[in-house]
Design a protein around this motif. Structure first.
Motif, PDB file in Angstrom:
ATOM      1  N   UNK A  49      17.943 -85.312  14.662  1.00 32.21           N
ATOM      2  CA  UNK A  49      18.878 -84.194  14.656  1.00 32.21           C
ATOM      3  C   UNK A  49      18.582 -83.212  13.527  1.00 32.21           C
ATOM      4  N   UNK A  50      18.863 -81.950  13.794  1.00 34.94           N
ATOM      5  CA  UNK A  50      18.677 -80.877  12.810  1.00 34.94           C
ATOM      6  C   UNK A  50      19.678 -81.040  11.670  1.00 34.94           C
ATOM      7  N   UNK A  71      24.041 -81.918   6.531  1.00 36.49           N
ATOM      8  CA  UNK A  71      24.399 -83.034   7.415  1.00 36.49           C
ATOM      9  C   UNK A  71      23.748 -82.843   8.779  1.00 36.49           C
ATOM     10  N   UNK A  72      23.577 -83.947   9.520  1.00 42.90           N
ATOM     11  CA  UNK A  72      23.034 -83.835  10.873  1.00 42.90           C
ATOM     12  C   UNK A  72      23.971 -83.013  11.767  1.00 42.90           C
ATOM     13  N   UNK A  73      23.375 -82.391  12.768  1.00 45.31           N
ATOM     14  CA  UNK A  73      24.135 -81.559  13.697  1.00 45.31           C
ATOM     15  C   UNK A  73      23.945 -82.062  15.128  1.00 45.31           C
ATOM     16  N   UNK A  74      24.572 -81.362  16.029  1.00 45.19           N
ATOM     17  CA  UNK A  74      24.440 -81.683  17.446  1.00 45.19           C
ATOM     18  C   UNK A  74      23.110 -81.201  18.014  1.00 45.19           C
ATOM     19  N   UNK A  81      14.107 -74.301  11.294  1.00 42.33           N
ATOM     20  CA  UNK A  81      14.647 -74.880  10.067  1.00 42.33           C
ATOM     21  C   UNK A  81      15.337 -73.843   9.194  1.00 42.33           C
ATOM     22  N   UNK A  82      16.334 -73.203   9.748  1.00 40.29           N
ATOM     23  CA  UNK A  82      17.237 -72.335   9.002  1.00 40.29           C
ATOM     24  C   UNK A  82      18.639 -72.638   9.513  1.00 40.29           C
ATOM     25  N   UNK A  83      19.623 -72.015   8.922  1.00 40.56           N
ATOM     26  CA  UNK A  83      21.003 -72.275   9.337  1.00 40.56           C
ATOM     27  C   UNK A  83      21.205 -71.921  10.808  1.00 40.56           C
ATOM     28  N   UNK A  84      21.788 -72.836  11.551  1.00 41.79           N
ATOM     29  CA  UNK A  84      22.053 -72.646  12.971  1.00 41.79           C
ATOM     30  C   UNK A  84      23.559 -72.680  13.199  1.00 41.79           C
ATOM     31  N   UNK A  85      24.170 -71.515  13.347  1.00 43.61           N
ATOM     32  CA  UNK A  85      25.631 -71.476  13.472  1.00 43.61           C
ATOM     33  C   UNK A  85      26.135 -72.098  14.765  1.00 43.61           C
ATOM     34  N   UNK A  86      25.278 -72.247  15.758  1.00 51.20           N
ATOM     35  CA  UNK A  86      25.707 -72.841  17.025  1.00 51.20           C
ATOM     36  C   UNK A  86      25.635 -74.367  17.034  1.00 51.20           C
ATOM     37  N   UNK A  87      25.053 -74.953  15.992  1.00 51.44           N
ATOM     38  CA  UNK A  87      24.948 -76.409  15.906  1.00 51.44           C
ATOM     39  C   UNK A  87      26.191 -76.963  15.221  1.00 51.44           C
ATOM     40  N   UNK A  88      26.818 -77.939  15.838  1.00 47.93           N
ATOM     41  CA  UNK A  88      28.043 -78.524  15.294  1.00 47.93           C
ATOM     42  C   UNK A  88      27.691 -79.644  14.304  1.00 47.93           C
ATOM     43  N   UNK A  93      27.618 -88.747  10.746  1.00 48.76           N
ATOM     44  CA  UNK A  93      26.242 -89.118  11.073  1.00 48.76           C
ATOM     45  C   UNK A  93      25.377 -89.209   9.815  1.00 48.76           C
ATOM     46  N   UNK A  94      24.290 -89.924   9.918  1.00 54.37           N
ATOM     47  CA  UNK A  94      23.337 -90.082   8.818  1.00 54.37           C
ATOM     48  C   UNK A  94      21.978 -89.596   9.280  1.00 54.37           C
ATOM     49  N   UNK A  95      21.098 -89.133   8.438  1.00 57.39           N
ATOM     50  CA  UNK A  95      21.208 -89.091   6.984  1.00 57.39           C
ATOM     51  C   UNK A  95      21.950 -87.838   6.519  1.00 57.39           C
ATOM     52  N   UNK A  96      22.636 -87.961   5.395  1.00 56.95           N
ATOM     53  CA  UNK A  96      23.221 -86.812   4.732  1.00 56.95           C
ATOM     54  C   UNK A  96      22.385 -86.561   3.485  1.00 56.95           C
ATOM     55  N   UNK A  97      22.102 -85.297   3.215  1.00 58.84           N
ATOM     56  CA  UNK A  97      21.145 -84.932   2.177  1.00 58.84           C
ATOM     57  C   UNK A  97      21.789 -83.977   1.181  1.00 58.84           C
ATOM     58  N   UNK A  98      21.449 -84.165  -0.080  1.00 57.95           N
ATOM     59  CA  UNK A  98      21.864 -83.261  -1.148  1.00 57.95           C
ATOM     60  C   UNK A  98      20.607 -82.577  -1.679  1.00 57.95           C
ATOM     61  N   UNK A  99      20.599 -81.250  -1.670  1.00 55.87           N
ATOM     62  CA  UNK A  99      19.458 -80.494  -2.188  1.00 55.87           C
ATOM     63  C   UNK A  99      19.896 -79.729  -3.426  1.00 55.87           C
ATOM     64  N   UNK A 100      19.160 -79.928  -4.505  1.00 55.33           N
ATOM     65  CA  UNK A 100      19.452 -79.264  -5.778  1.00 55.33           C
ATOM     66  C   UNK A 100      18.369 -78.223  -6.019  1.00 55.33           C
TER      67      UNK A 100
END
Length: 166
Positions: A49-50, A71-74, A81-88, A93-100
């Motif tokens: 998942x994206x 976080x994973x999306x639908x 690999x950019x923000x997808x406003x249509x993805x819920x 869900x996993x994996x959840x990622x923190x980017x610094x």
């Protein structure tokens, strides 16, 4: 009564999509940073998942540090690999990622690796000063001047100049 219940449900639904709404209201600079995080996180940790922007965890403009949660999306991971406003966002869900992002450098970690995340934030917020060596019991500026005694200048292994007093 049903109208009030419907209104409350609609408000709750709007509140639950806060991460996407937040993204749309961020500056273009912050959006570029988040898109960079999305790209890197999907390359390093993306599975089926994206991974997309969920929220901002910490921000410190003075230190140029931004920590975002992805976080994973639908959507499948084949989406750009950019923000997808249509993805819920799928909150559980996993994996959840923190980017610094710290002064232009991006590091992404699984959220379960919280010690690494805190270490990276700490390094960003309290950077060491490379190139400075402090010697306990060293002389003062006056005692290190050319006419105050014998001294020798050497470079250590890292190339830093050391003044050694005799």
């Amino acid at each position: 009564m049903r109208g009030l219940l419907f209104l409350l449900s609609a408000l709750f639904l709007l509140e639950s999509t806060d991460g996407h709404t937040e993204y749309e209201h961020l500056s273009q600079h912050d959006q570029r940073i988040i898109d960079k995080a999305i790209t890197q996180a999907n390359e390093e940790h993306g599975r089926d998942k994206h991974l997309d922007f969920a929220s901002i965890l910490h921000v410190n403009p003075e230190k140029r540090m931004l920590n975002v949660i992805l976080k994973p999306t639908s959507c499948d991971n084949t989406t750009p690999s950019v923000h997808q406003k249509d993805c819920k966002i799928q909150d559980q869900a996993r994996p959840q990622v923190s980017c610094v992002e710290c002064r232009g450098s991006m590091s992404c970690f699984l959220r379960k690796d919280s010690p690494k995340i805190k270490q990276k934030e700490g390094e960003c917020l309290n950077p060491s000063r490379p190139g400075r060596i402090y010697l306990v019991g060293g002389g003062t500026l006056m005692s290190e001047s050319e006419g105050s005694g014998m001294h020798e200048r050497n470079k250590n292994d890292q190339g830093y100049e050391l003044n050694i007093l005799f």
